[in-house]
Scaffold this motif. Structure first.
Motif, PDB file in Angstrom:
ATOM      1  N   GLU A 127      58.202  40.638  35.548  1.00 57.68           N
ATOM      2  CA  GLU A 127      56.767  40.481  36.253  1.00 57.68           C
ATOM      3  C   GLU A 127      56.052  41.962  36.344  1.00 57.68           C
ATOM      4  OE1 GLU A 127      57.016  36.801  38.945  1.00 57.68           O
ATOM      5  OE2 GLU A 127      56.849  38.674  39.825  1.00 57.68           O
ATOM      6  N   ALA A 128      57.053  42.775  36.707  1.00 59.71           N
ATOM      7  CA  ALA A 128      56.458  44.239  37.045  1.00 59.71           C
ATOM      8  C   ALA A 128      55.854  45.215  35.714  1.00 59.71           C
ATOM      9  CB  ALA A 128      57.430  45.008  37.893  1.00 59.71           C
TER      10      ALA A 128
ATOM     11  N   ALA B  32      52.171  46.105  34.760  1.00 57.84           N
ATOM     12  CA  ALA B  32      52.028  47.290  34.342  1.00 57.84           C
ATOM     13  C   ALA B  32      51.128  47.249  33.079  1.00 57.84           C
ATOM     14  CB  ALA B  32      53.293  48.090  34.385  1.00 57.84           C
TER      15      ALA B  32
ATOM     16  N   ALA C 262      49.074  44.862  32.084  1.00 58.08           N
ATOM     17  CA  ALA C 262      47.842  44.380  32.610  1.00 58.08           C
ATOM     18  C   ALA C 262      46.979  45.816  32.953  1.00 58.08           C
ATOM     19  CB  ALA C 262      47.771  43.265  33.683  1.00 58.08           C
TER      20      ALA C 262
ATOM     21  N   ALA D  86      38.343  54.414  38.246  1.00 58.80           N
ATOM     22  CA  ALA D  86      37.845  55.937  38.444  1.00 58.80           C
ATOM     23  C   ALA D  86      38.780  56.836  38.261  1.00 58.80           C
ATOM     24  CB  ALA D  86      36.982  55.895  39.809  1.00 58.80           C
TER      25      ALA D  86
ATOM     26  N   PRO E 101      59.589  49.679  39.280  1.00 62.57           N
ATOM     27  CA  PRO E 101      58.854  48.633  38.523  1.00 62.57           C
ATOM     28  C   PRO E 101      57.429  48.714  38.740  1.00 62.57           C
ATOM     29  CG  PRO E 101      60.937  47.725  39.887  1.00 62.57           C
ATOM     30  CD  PRO E 101      60.810  49.481  40.020  1.00 62.57           C
ATOM     31  N   GLY E 102      56.711  48.649  37.595  1.00 60.64           N
ATOM     32  CA  GLY E 102      55.294  48.625  37.616  1.00 60.64           C
ATOM     33  C   GLY E 102      54.332  49.816  38.099  1.00 60.64           C
TER      34      GLY E 102
ATOM     35  N   PHE F 141      56.245  36.189  47.271  1.00 61.75           N
ATOM     36  CA  PHE F 141      55.449  35.086  47.053  1.00 61.75           C
ATOM     37  C   PHE F 141      54.678  35.328  45.900  1.00 61.75           C
ATOM     38  CE2 PHE F 141      55.894  32.089  50.978  1.00 61.75           C
ATOM     39  CZ  PHE F 141      57.202  32.674  51.067  1.00 61.75           C
TER      40      PHE F 141
ATOM     41  N   GLU G  65      49.454  32.280  46.698  1.00 60.86           N
ATOM     42  CA  GLU G  65      50.077  32.113  48.086  1.00 60.86           C
ATOM     43  C   GLU G  65      49.996  33.318  49.026  1.00 60.86           C
ATOM     44  OE1 GLU G  65      54.142  29.381  47.588  1.00 60.86           O
ATOM     45  OE2 GLU G  65      54.098  31.343  46.648  1.00 60.86           O
TER      46      GLU G  65
ATOM     47  N   ARG H 127      44.314  44.090  39.348  1.00 58.19           N
ATOM     48  CA  ARG H 127      44.723  44.093  38.004  1.00 58.19           C
ATOM     49  C   ARG H 127      46.149  43.471  37.979  1.00 58.19           C
ATOM     50  NH1 ARG H 127      42.245  48.898  36.077  1.00 58.19           N
ATOM     51  NH2 ARG H 127      40.054  48.778  36.742  1.00 58.19           N
ATOM     52  N   THR H 128      46.010  42.381  37.442  1.00 59.86           N
ATOM     53  CA  THR H 128      47.368  41.575  37.108  1.00 59.86           C
ATOM     54  C   THR H 128      47.160  40.588  36.227  1.00 59.86           C
ATOM     55  OG1 THR H 128      48.585  39.908  38.402  1.00 59.86           O
ATOM     56  CG2 THR H 128      46.478  39.760  38.873  1.00 59.86           C
ATOM     57  N   PRO H 129      48.248  40.269  35.348  1.00 56.97           N
ATOM     58  CA  PRO H 129      48.275  39.409  34.350  1.00 56.97           C
ATOM     59  C   PRO H 129      47.896  37.988  34.595  1.00 56.97           C
ATOM     60  CG  PRO H 129      50.541  40.060  34.843  1.00 56.97           C
ATOM     61  CD  PRO H 129      49.674  40.977  35.292  1.00 56.97           C
TER      62      PRO H 129
ATOM     63  N   VAL I 297      52.146  35.873  39.395  1.00 55.36           N
ATOM     64  CA  VAL I 297      53.014  36.746  39.548  1.00 55.36           C
ATOM     65  C   VAL I 297      53.427  36.998  41.136  1.00 55.36           C
ATOM     66  CG1 VAL I 297      52.572  37.804  37.431  1.00 55.36           C
ATOM     67  CG2 VAL I 297      51.556  38.713  39.502  1.00 55.36           C
ATOM     68  N   SER I 298      54.466  37.288  41.374  1.00 52.81           N
ATOM     69  CA  SER I 298      54.699  37.903  42.875  1.00 52.81           C
ATOM     70  C   SER I 298      54.333  39.114  43.066  1.00 52.81           C
ATOM     71  CB  SER I 298      56.148  37.667  43.159  1.00 52.81           C
ATOM     72  OG  SER I 298      56.694  38.393  42.314  1.00 52.81           O
TER      73      SER I 298
ATOM     74  N   HIS J 279      55.244  41.522  44.664  1.00 52.46           N
ATOM     75  CA  HIS J 279      55.745  43.082  44.650  1.00 52.46           C
ATOM     76  C   HIS J 279      55.287  43.680  43.207  1.00 52.46           C
ATOM     77  CE1 HIS J 279      58.868  41.554  42.250  1.00 52.46           C
ATOM     78  NE2 HIS J 279      59.113  40.576  43.356  1.00 52.46           N
ATOM     79  N   ALA J 280      55.024  42.669  42.216  1.00 53.57           N
ATOM     80  CA  ALA J 280      54.786  43.195  40.829  1.00 53.57           C
ATOM     81  C   ALA J 280      53.556  44.276  40.868  1.00 53.57           C
ATOM     82  CB  ALA J 280      54.808  42.041  39.849  1.00 53.57           C
ATOM     83  N   LEU J 281      52.735  43.824  41.864  1.00 54.76           N
ATOM     84  CA  LEU J 281      51.561  44.719  41.501  1.00 54.76           C
ATOM     85  C   LEU J 281      51.698  46.189  42.264  1.00 54.76           C
ATOM     86  CD1 LEU J 281      48.767  42.526  42.926  1.00 54.76           C
ATOM     87  CD2 LEU J 281      49.615  42.676  40.602  1.00 54.76           C
ATOM     88  N   SER J 282      50.702  47.142  41.674  1.00 58.73           N
ATOM     89  CA  SER J 282      50.795  48.355  42.150  1.00 58.73           C
ATOM     90  C   SER J 282      50.110  48.498  43.969  1.00 58.73           C
ATOM     91  CB  SER J 282      50.060  49.389  41.239  1.00 58.73           C
ATOM     92  OG  SER J 282      48.572  49.089  41.483  1.00 58.73           O
TER      93      SER J 282
ATOM     94  N   ASN K 146      46.384  47.844  43.830  1.00 59.34           N
ATOM     95  CA  ASN K 146      46.398  46.385  43.649  1.00 59.34           C
ATOM     96  C   ASN K 146      46.293  45.513  44.742  1.00 59.34           C
ATOM     97  OD1 ASN K 146      44.613  46.287  41.005  1.00 59.34           O
ATOM     98  ND2 ASN K 146      46.480  47.252  40.429  1.00 59.34           N
TER      99      ASN K 146
ATOM    100  N   GLY L 263      40.507  55.202  42.630  1.00 65.76           N
ATOM    101  CA  GLY L 263      39.636  54.179  42.036  1.00 65.76           C
ATOM    102  C   GLY L 263      39.625  52.846  43.050  1.00 65.76           C
TER     103      GLY L 263
END
Lengths: 376, 508
Positions: free
Chosen positions: A360-361, A365, A367, A375, B15-16, B351, B355, B392-394, B398-399, B401-404, B407, B436
């Motif tokens: 997932e991570a 990443a 994406a 920016a 991760p990520g 989650f 959710e 920004r996510t696919p 996704v859960s 924790h996958a995001l930065s 995001n 950004g």
């Protein structure tokens, strides 16, 4: 898209399949070391389980295990370790047996009355541990263990004497227990339901009507947990109590409710026996509460997963009998298999969780990189 | 000059996110070297690598010219590297001496601790580095600055020649900062090498011999403080040009959306952590709360959200008194909240995004209807948040924790904004996110303000406070001590109010 879906399905099923395979391999090694032929033992187990009567036994054993597993799972979902299912179901068992024998009602109401009493007693007893936790900060593990002792060597031991039935209470005679419940209070067996699909069930085996109740509990558990606001509150509070509190869910309230619900389901565990025999015996079926914790663990607190886990455990329990009779292996091997399955399942689930997290991570990443940079 | 530390090509991925991306760092022996960068620039990760807490994915570490592979802090300590953490790790009930020798006790026969030897060594260290402390004081009786000194002595006691100080000034009041800087200079004079992590530019310029700036996990450059201004440093930290939070024309209305009157919250030790606070936020207004962290802002916010019950005073939301309402009923009335710590207070990390996009609003349409959740409603909202707030996510399955971090923050801000709140409490809304995402969050708040949103903004970023707020109030020791016009104040003046310095001169 189908590729992704099948990949996800594969990941989801990888853990339990790996757990069972590894458990079989390890058990075989143990069997070999102990001088038994693993193939012969497995053949005996499978052959035995293919009989209709054995399957009835398995379902009868799986029913209370499932209820116990769901009771534990409700607690786990809220990050609570209700180790008191054992005491809760025994208390509910004896109280509902006693009260059920005191009333005379039409069948449907009589049965409902007994089940409601059992759930109320289990729920109240477990809920008390929840109240102790939120008001006095008592860890529920400690309090439920102590409440187990209160029931097992306290209340139940006292009441079985207090409520002892006069005279003989069963056809075989000589057994002690509470006053038997009238026929109207007993859930009929559902042999006829199964016989629709196969032949007549022989050897006097009776498929418990509690199986229907257990399935209903599983469905309600699934629906409440996944489809209602309350279920979302419960899951979120269990996953992250502070974020959930910020989101409007009172963690204290959820602790008390979750403990109460867990105890209410626990109250049904003893009903499989009560609905069959009609009284609380001096030596009721025990340890179902503790096994339920293992069942919940193996089933990942998921309603269907817990069902599969309960069936696996029931199959192993029932198999231990045939191993003893056939002499292919020591019956204790099933205990080893249970332990190994749980251990490997826990490890396999964790490995799969990490793989999924990493994937997932990486996707997230990717994406980030693919979309036009911000920016920065 | 000989190099005490030489890091080459250090890369560390989580991760990520790439926390450190090919970082190079050279620290000369006996210098004070500052590492600057925004939150999330990779400073802490780099220091954890240097202190052996995390192995790098690639790159080499040289200590005193020797290539080393660090696997544990114990190893780093053996190599003479000591770290003073931002959060003190001291046992309150023990004395200074006991704390210092803890884990490195000089022993006598039969496993007895040789306190005399410990005391002697402690005194030597104190004298050698000019650090003054009474060995027999209980740590709980010490001021913050003194505790920090104990932490430093603890490290020196173990023979550290290279000290890593992780944001040492974050917890200090200005006088204590001066004292710390005096200590640091003496340490340097005694031959120690200091790595100083900070993002307060004035401090860095004052104390450092050399400054290395990190941005988004990369080394931007190494400069001498004499060659640069604070503005230059800020630009290096942030990237090309400084985005300016600018609120634009006032949209303040007469209508009070949130009013707090005489609010008092008693904290630990029966001390009023919020003491008679009164303020009001109008529709279309952003009220900024400035203050050094720990002056009651967090408790004030908790009382307004409903997490803590105030001991006196009232809170009024849209004309209704809500002082003792539950969090949920406040939220349903239109109170939005962007928490400071998104992992602890804002997200269910395991989650899915859809959710998470319902969290805090699960009782409201379209997330639910009566007692039933609406999965379609939740997914629709999540998709809208993803699109409108540029998460920004696919996908939304996704859960979290996958995001930065940025995001995740955009998701939280989006979640609160699409719910159409009447009042928004934004608690450090841009902390630890990239530029950004920061600009995006500012835009979102500004836009909502134009639509009539009343916002209470708590922030440590003074530019952000001055740029966004219609009014700034300053919180000091639980009280509101000043109300300022952001058009007429500079960050420097605001800083003076926050520490109480400006107030003292006013009185004098």
């Amino acid at each position: 898209m189908t590729g992704r879906l099948s990949h996800r399905l594969m990941l989801a099923s990888a853990a339990p399949v790996a757990a069972v395979v590894i458990a079989v391999v390890l058990s075989s090694i143990v069997l070999l070391i102990s001088g038994s032929n693993p193939l012969a033992a497995y053949a005996d187990m499978v052959q035995h389980a293919s009989k209709l009567e054995t399957q009835v036994d398995i379902l009868n054993r799986a029913t209370p295990l499932y209820l116990s597993g769901v009771a534990a799972a409700i607690g786990f979902r809220m990050n609570l370790f209700n180790i008191g299912v054992e005491g809760q179901y025994l208390l509910a068992f004896i109280v509902s047996a006693h009260l059920g024998a005191q009333v005379e009602l039409p069948a449907v109401f009589h049965i409902a009355f007994i089940l409601v009493v059992a759930m109320a007693v289990g729920g109240a007893f477990s809920g008390a541990a929840g109240v102790l936790k939120v008001t006095r900060g008592v860890n529920e593990v400690i309090s439920t263990i102590m409440l187990n002792a209160v029931v097992i060597s306290g209340l139940a031991a006292w009441w079985i004497v207090e409520w002892q039935a006069g005279g003989e209470i069963s056809a075989t005679g000589g057994r002690v227990g509470t006053e038997p419940i009238a026929e109207s209070g007993l859930l009929p067996n559902i042999n006829s339901w199964l016989e629709v699909f196969t032949r007549e069930i022989e050897l006097g085996k009776k498929l418990t009507g509690m199986l229907v109740v257990a399935v209903a509990v599983g469905v309600v558990y699934h629906v409440i947990l996944n489809r209602t606001v309350f279920g979302f509150d419960l899951r979120s509070s269990g996953a992250n109590p502070t974020a959930s509190h910020v989101g409007g869910v009172s963690p204290k309230r959820m602790v008390v409710i979750a403990m109460t619900l867990s105890g209410a389901v626990a109250g049904l565990v003893g009903m499989t026996e009560l609905m069959n025999t009609g009284y609380y015996p001096s030596n009721p079926i025990s340890l179902l509460g503790f096994t339920g914790i293992a069942v919940a663990l193996l089933g990942r607190n998921h309603p269907a997963g817990v069902a599969v886990a309960a069936l696996v455990f029931a199959f192993l329990d029932v198999s231990s009998g045939i191993l003893q009779i056939s002499g292919a292996a020591s019956r204790e091997i099933v205990e080893i298999m249970k332990g190994v399955i749980i251990l490997t399942a826990v490890i396999a689930y964790e490995v799969v969780r990490r793989i999924r997290e990493r994937e997932e991570a990486a996707a997230a990443a990717a994406a980030m990189a693919a979309s036009p940079a911000a920016a920065s | 000059m000989a190099l005490a530390i030489e890091l080459t090509g250090i890369t560390k991925r989580f991760p990520g996110v790439v926390a450190n991306d090919d970082i190079n760092l050279e620290v000369a022996e006996g210098e004070i070297h500052a590492i600057c960068g925004e939150n999330g620039a990779g400073k802490s990760t780099l220091m954890k690598i240097l202190y052996g807490m995390q192995p790098p994915d690639s790159g080499t570490i040289k200590i005193g010219g020797e290539v080393v592979e660090l696997h544990s802090p114990a190893q780093a300590i053996d190599l003479g590297i000591g770290m003073v953490h931002q959060h003190f790790m001291l046992a309150d009930q023990l004395t200074v001496l006991e704390n210092v020798i803890l884990g490195a006790e000089p022993m006598r026969s039969f496993g007895r601790i040789d306190f005399d030897a410990g005391r002697e060594h402690l005194d030597e260290v104190g004298q050698a580095y000019g650090l003054d402390i009474n060995a027999d004081d209980l740590v709980e009786t010490l001021e913050i600055g003194e505790r920090q000194r104990v932490e430093i002595i603890k490290v020196l006691y173990r023979g550290a020649k290279i000290l890593i100080l992780d944001e040492p000034t974050a917890v200090l009041v200005p006088q204590e900062v001066d004292e710390l800087f005096r200590n640091i200079r003496e340490l340097k004079a005694s031959g120690a090498t200091i790595l100083f992590i900070d993002h307060k530019l004035d401090e860095v310029l004052e104390i450092a011999d050399t400054i290395t700036v990190l941005r988004q996990g990369r080394t931007v450059g190494t400069v001498k403080p004499t060659d640069v201004t604070a503005h230059d440093l800020a630009e290096m930290m942030i990237g090309s040009e400084l985005p300016v939070p600018d609120a634009g024309a006032s949209t303040v209305t007469e209508e009070v959306a949130l009013a707090v009157d005489g609010l008092r919250v008693i904290g630990e030790g029966d001390r009023a952590v919020v003491d008679g606070v009164s303020l009001s936020v109008h529709r279309g207004e952003i009220v900024g709360i400035a203050g050094v962290e720990g002056n009651g802002q967090a408790e004030l916010v908790n009382a307004i959200i409903g997490l803590d019950d105030p001991d006196a005073g009232t809170i009024t939301l849209l004309g209704r008194e809500i002082t003792h309402f539950s969090v949920r009923s406040r939220r349903e009335m239109g109170l939005g909240y962007v928490p400071q710590d998104r992992h602890r207070d804002g997200l269910l990390l395991g989650f899915t995004l859809w959710e998470n996009s319902a969290l805090g609003h699960q009782t409201e349409a379209p997330y639910s209807r009566g007692p039933w959740l609406s999965r379609t409603g939740m997914r629709d909202r999540a998709s809208r948040i993803k699109a409108d707030f540029d998460v920004r996510t696919p996908n939304i399955e996704v859960s979290a924790h996958a995001l930065s971090g940025g995001n995740q923050q955009k998701l939280i801000v989006g979640r609160e904004m699409v719910a159409g709140p009447a009042v928004l409490i934004a608690n450090h809304p841009t902390r630890g996110i990239d530029v950004g995402a920061q600009a995006a969050v500012w835009d979102d708040i500004r836009e909502a303000r134009a639509q009539g949103l009343a916002t209470l903004l708590v922030s440590a970023d003074l530019e952000e406070l001055i740029g966004l707020s219609d009014t700034i109030v300053v919180m000091l020791r639980g009280r509101l001590v000043a109300s300022l016009d952001p058009n007429e104040i500079t960050p420097r003046d605001l800083g003076a109010y926050m520490t109480g310095a400006a107030l003292e001169t006013d009185v004098a």
